[in-house]
Design a protein around this motif. Structure first.
Motif, short mmCIF file in Angstrom:
data_model
loop_
_atom_site.label_atom_id
_atom_site.label_comp_id
_atom_site.label_asym_id
_atom_site.label_seq_id
_atom_site.Cartn_x
_atom_site.Cartn_y
_atom_site.Cartn_z
N TRP A 1 26.73 -0.88 -9.46
CA TRP A 1 27.96 -1.62 -9.25
C TRP A 1 27.62 -2.78 -8.33
CZ3 TRP A 1 32.27 2.48 -7.91
CH2 TRP A 1 32.46 3.33 -9.01
N THR A 2 28.05 -3.98 -8.68
CA THR A 2 27.74 -5.16 -7.89
C THR A 2 29.02 -5.76 -7.32
OG1 THR A 2 25.85 -5.60 -9.32
CG2 THR A 2 26.63 -7.42 -7.96
N TYR A 3 28.95 -6.11 -6.04
CA TYR A 3 30.07 -6.72 -5.31
C TYR A 3 29.59 -8.00 -4.63
CZ TYR A 3 32.23 -2.09 -5.57
OH TYR A 3 32.77 -0.90 -6.02
N VAL B 1 28.47 -13.77 3.51
CA VAL B 1 27.38 -14.60 2.98
C VAL B 1 27.70 -14.90 1.52
CG1 VAL B 1 24.91 -14.80 2.57
CG2 VAL B 1 25.73 -13.49 4.52
N GLN B 2 28.17 -16.10 1.26
CA GLN B 2 28.66 -16.48 -0.06
C GLN B 2 27.59 -16.35 -1.14
OE1 GLN B 2 30.22 -20.43 -0.18
NE2 GLN B 2 31.19 -20.15 -2.15
N SER B 3 26.34 -16.52 -0.80
CA SER B 3 25.28 -16.53 -1.80
C SER B 3 24.61 -15.17 -1.98
CB SER B 3 24.22 -17.56 -1.42
OG SER B 3 23.63 -17.21 -0.19
N ASP C 1 20.15 -11.90 -3.11
CA ASP C 1 20.62 -13.26 -3.31
C ASP C 1 21.31 -13.33 -4.66
OD1 ASP C 1 19.65 -14.26 -0.92
OD2 ASP C 1 17.70 -14.76 -1.78
N ASP C 2 22.41 -14.06 -4.73
CA ASP C 2 23.17 -14.23 -5.96
C ASP C 2 22.48 -15.32 -6.80
OD1 ASP C 2 24.97 -14.67 -8.00
OD2 ASP C 2 26.70 -14.89 -6.68
N PRO C 3 21.92 -14.97 -7.96
CA PRO C 3 21.22 -15.97 -8.78
C PRO C 3 22.16 -17.00 -9.38
CG PRO C 3 21.36 -13.89 -9.95
CD PRO C 3 21.88 -13.64 -8.55
#
Length: 102
Positions: A65-67, A72-74, A94-96
């Motif tokens: 599950w990803t939130y 940290v916006q990224s 880190d959000d790709p």
């Protein structure tokens, strides 16, 4: 007719507040309460609410599950469950898909 509308709206609003849905979000405090080997899917959903994304990995018998990570916006917070619904690992990644508006 107006007399029945107002009580219904009041009951709907009270029901939303009573279920605690406004407290279910990925805050740092709630994330710290997710414990590998202890927390279960129901616990995580109660703490963090609906995940942004759910992925299944059948060969590994895992579900993630990803939130969005708080503060940290990224970044993303990922919870990995085994087939018995118990949290096995947690990650901060880190959000790709994040773009800072270059």
């Amino acid at each position: 007719m107006m007399r029945t509308v107002y009580p219904v709206l009041f009951l709907l609003a009270a029901g939303c507040a009573a279920d605690g849905a406004t407290d279910r979000r990925p805050t740092s405090a709630n994330i710290e309460r997710v414990r590998p080997g202890v927390s279960r899917e129901a616990d995580v959903r109660e703490l963090l609410g609906q995940p942004k994304q759910i992925q299944s990995f059948p060969l590994q018998q895992r579900v993630t599950w990803t939130y969005p990570a708080p503060e940290v916006q990224s970044s993303l917070f990922v919870v990995q469950f085994s087939s018995d619904g118990v949290v096995r690992e947690v990650y901060k990644l880190d959000d790709p898909d994040f773009s800072a508006g270059d």
